[in-house]
Motif scaffolding. Structure first.
Motif, short mmCIF file in Angstrom:
data_model
loop_
_atom_site.label_atom_id
_atom_site.label_comp_id
_atom_site.label_asym_id
_atom_site.label_seq_id
_atom_site.Cartn_x
_atom_site.Cartn_y
_atom_site.Cartn_z
N MET A 181 0.82 -1.21 0.00
CA MET A 181 0.00 0.00 0.00
C MET A 181 0.86 1.26 0.00
O MET A 181 0.48 2.28 -0.59
N ASP A 182 2.03 1.23 0.66
CA ASP A 182 2.93 2.39 0.61
C ASP A 182 3.33 2.70 -0.83
O ASP A 182 3.36 3.86 -1.25
N MET A 183 3.62 1.64 -1.60
CA MET A 183 3.99 1.83 -3.00
C MET A 183 2.79 2.34 -3.80
O MET A 183 2.93 3.23 -4.66
N TYR A 184 1.61 1.77 -3.53
CA TYR A 184 0.41 2.18 -4.27
C TYR A 184 0.06 3.64 -3.99
O TYR A 184 -0.24 4.41 -4.91
N ILE A 185 0.10 4.03 -2.71
CA ILE A 185 -0.26 5.40 -2.35
C ILE A 185 0.72 6.39 -2.98
O ILE A 185 0.32 7.46 -3.46
N ALA A 186 2.00 6.04 -3.01
CA ALA A 186 2.99 6.90 -3.66
C ALA A 186 2.72 7.02 -5.16
O ALA A 186 2.98 8.06 -5.77
N GLU A 187 2.17 5.96 -5.75
CA GLU A 187 1.89 5.96 -7.19
C GLU A 187 0.67 6.83 -7.52
O GLU A 187 0.64 7.49 -8.57
N VAL A 188 -0.34 6.82 -6.66
CA VAL A 188 -1.56 7.58 -6.96
C VAL A 188 -1.52 9.00 -6.41
O VAL A 188 -2.34 9.83 -6.79
N ALA A 189 -0.57 9.30 -5.51
CA ALA A 189 -0.51 10.62 -4.88
C ALA A 189 -0.39 11.77 -5.89
O ALA A 189 -1.00 12.82 -5.71
N PRO A 190 0.39 11.61 -6.99
CA PRO A 190 0.52 12.72 -7.95
C PRO A 190 -0.74 12.97 -8.79
O PRO A 190 -0.75 13.90 -9.61
N ASP A 191 -1.77 12.17 -8.64
CA ASP A 191 -3.01 12.35 -9.41
C ASP A 191 -3.69 13.63 -8.94
O ASP A 191 -4.18 13.72 -7.81
N SER A 192 -3.75 14.63 -9.80
CA SER A 192 -4.31 15.93 -9.42
C SER A 192 -5.80 15.87 -9.13
O SER A 192 -6.35 16.78 -8.49
N CYS A 193 -6.46 14.80 -9.58
CA CYS A 193 -7.91 14.67 -9.35
C CYS A 193 -8.25 13.88 -8.09
O CYS A 193 -9.42 13.78 -7.72
N LEU A 194 -7.24 13.33 -7.43
CA LEU A 194 -7.49 12.51 -6.24
C LEU A 194 -7.88 13.41 -5.07
O LEU A 194 -7.09 14.25 -4.63
N LYS A 195 -9.07 13.22 -4.55
CA LYS A 195 -9.58 14.05 -3.46
C LYS A 195 -8.86 13.73 -2.15
O LYS A 195 -8.43 12.60 -1.92
N PRO A 196 -8.74 14.74 -1.27
CA PRO A 196 -8.09 14.51 0.03
C PRO A 196 -8.74 13.37 0.82
O PRO A 196 -8.05 12.59 1.46
N SER A 197 -10.06 13.26 0.74
CA SER A 197 -10.75 12.21 1.50
C SER A 197 -10.33 10.82 1.04
O SER A 197 -10.20 9.90 1.86
N LYS A 198 -10.12 10.66 -0.28
CA LYS A 198 -9.70 9.36 -0.80
C LYS A 198 -8.25 9.06 -0.41
O LYS A 198 -7.91 7.92 -0.08
#
Length: 535
Positions: free
Chosen positions: A338-355
């Motif tokens: 999950m640490d790797m996955y979160i680092a991969e999706v973090a740069p997504d400008s559309c990812l809401k803070p809640s997600k």
């Protein structure tokens, strides 16, 4: 014997037959003609007669031959279907078609493999009555028995992720005498059957305790071979049947990699919600076997995100409900994934803070020994989402467990302008507290076995350091963060310097403590003066 009855079979062929001969064996025709007053020129039209003209012709031969017919593997299913449809039971005649056909089961053990498959093939498009009959079950049992017997005669080993079985071709153990096959010998011969037959075959294999890994691999092979070229409705049905069967198998026999392959098929098919839920639950239960590439599933159209984070959250929920109880090691594997996955999706400008927060906090603290990976992900998220309010930044930063951050990460955070100032101070305070506790933990010799003497584990300078540390913490708490001024950076740098100094003291004390313990062990029990902890 005259032909006084005209029969139109499904609009495909017309037969001229004797009504009396057929009525003596068919309950359906008896009921039909009992209501008819006409004595001649009778005509019947069947629109849904199972087996069509071929089955009707077999039935007429049975009737004209005084209730006798040769039952073979190629016509057994047709005879049974027409027998049920025309109600050719014992109540109508002691020489009835259904009973005669089912008696042929007594010899099924002597049929060839090809004959058994030929009969099984006939059940694909026959009436529900025939498909649910004893004959079908006997046929299925015969197929599974032959597979099991052959497997026992030629033992094989495989793993859920392996590409094939290995068969021993000689009693002498040698790598050169083992042949690697991509599939079992019967896969290609059974994979062509319809989903209805595959479902019944799978159930029969499970009930006869065929090796679950073998069943699993056959079901995946069926999907890979048949689904791509199937029509949409047939494709959905095949997927749903396979997922239902896989859910009945032992978890260890079903490859996580293969389940993700089924998931890709599901994304392009309109399968039921129940099927999707069941598949996601199976994947989630063994999420520790997944890879980062497996999890990077594109988001459905309209969601706005790059990747389907909701799917991963459902995987995590399933894992926490079903997957990690057996071993904390599995939980930590998922934490690292999950640490790797979160680092991969973090740069997504559309990812809401809640997600983002939901992803970072989905696992319990015990899943991570260090939060440095989460810190890096938060750092990337704040960099891409620089327009967030201070309140949102604080919420994002709150996913960090400061006590599980390394000193290096804390120092980086203290100088990181993307983080709220409060977060930087909290991190430094947490590190300072952790070091103070560590200093106390390495001070266990305040009283030794010989109570006739005591000594201080801290020099005067160390006590001053400890006192200064308390003052730094108190001062940091009293800072008026609502009116941050130009001197805040200097304060933070001073706190960071204090953390470094405490780290040096801690390392020095650990070395001194090791010397003390070594000296005590070699003293043969005689007390002597002890060296000071700090020079």
């Amino acid at each position: 014997m005259g032909c006084d009855l005209e029969v139109d079979v499904n609009g495909e062929e017309v037969f001229l037959v004797n009504k009396g001969v057929l009525c003596s064996y068919s309950g359906k025709l008896r009921k039909l003609f009992s209501k008819s007053t006409s004595a001649s020129n009778l005509k019947i039209i069947f629109h849904d007669l199972p087996g069509g003209p071929e089955a009707f012709e077999l039935m007429t031969r049975f009737c004209y031959n005084s209730g006798l017919v040769e039952v073979t593997p190629s016509n057994a299913c047709l005879l049974l279907s027409i027998g049920h449809y025309m109600e050719m039971t014992e109540d109508v005649s002691p020489h009835n078609l259904i009973e005669q056909t089912e008696k042929s089961l007594e010899g099924i053990a002597y049929w060839s493999w090809a004959d058994v498959l030929a009969m099984l093939k006939q059940f694909e498009n026959q009436s529900p009555l025939a498909s649910s009959s004893q004959l079908l079950q006997k046929c299925l049992d015969s197929v599974v028995f032959r597979i099991t017997s052959a497997s026992e005669a030629s033992p094989s080993t495989s793993s859920p992720d392996s590409t094939g079985f290995r068969f021993s071709c000689d009693t002498r153990s040698s790598e050169s005498t083992k042949i690697s096959l991509s599939r079992a010998w019967w896969f290609d011969e059974l994979v062509v059957f319809s989903s209805n037959i595959i479902e019944k075959l799978g159930e029969s294999m499970i009930s006869h305790k065929l090796d679950h890994q073998t069943i699993s691999r056959f079901l995946f092979y069926h999907l890979k071979s048949q689904v791509p070229c199937a029509k949409n409705n047939d494709k959905c049905k095949a997927i749903e049947i396979v997922v239902d069967l896989l859910s009945l198998l032992e978890r260890s026999s079903v490859s996580c990699k293969s389940l993700f392959g089924v998931l890709r098929l599901v994304s392009n098919a309109n399968v039921s919600k129940c099927c999707k839920t069941k598949l996601e639950s199976m994947i989630g239960a063994q999420l520790d076997q997944a890879t980062l590439d497996n999890l990077l599933v594109p988001a459905p159209a309209g969601m706005g995100y790059l990747y389907d984070v909701n799917l991963v959250l459902r995987f995590l929920k399933s894992f926490l409900c079903n997957g990690f109880r057996a071993s904390s090691t599995r939980l930590k594997r998922v934490g690292a994934l999950m640490d790797m996955y979160i680092a991969e999706v973090a740069p997504d400008s559309c990812l809401k803070p809640s997600k983002f927060i939901a992803l970072a906090t989905a696992l319990p603290d015990s899943a991570r020994d260090s939060y440095d990976g989460i810190y890096r992900a938060v750092d990337m998220y704040l960099e891409v989402h620089s327009g967030l309010s201070e309140e949102d930044k604080m919420k994002i930063s709150s996913v960090l467990k400061f006590e599980k951050l390394s000193a290096e990460a804390c120092r980086h955070l203290a100088q990181n302008s993307k983080f709220p100032s409060r977060t930087a101070i909290q991190a430094l305070i947490s590190q300072q507290t952790k070091l103070k506790n560590l200093l106390q933990d390495v001070d266990p010799l305040k009283s030794v076995h010989d109570t006739s003497y005591s000594f201080s584990t801290k020099s005067t300078s160390e006590k001053a350091e400890s006192c200064d540390g308390d003052q730094v913490i108190l001062y940091a708490k009293k800072l008026d963060l609502s009116t941050e001024n130009e001197n805040l950076e200097a304060h933070l740098q001073g706190m960071q310097w204090r953390v470094l100094e405490l780290e040096k003291i801690c390392r020095k004390m650990q070395v001194q403590m090791a010397k003390i313990m070594k000296s005590r062990l070699s003293s043969s029990g005689n007390p002597r003066s002890l060296p000071k902890l700090c020079s």
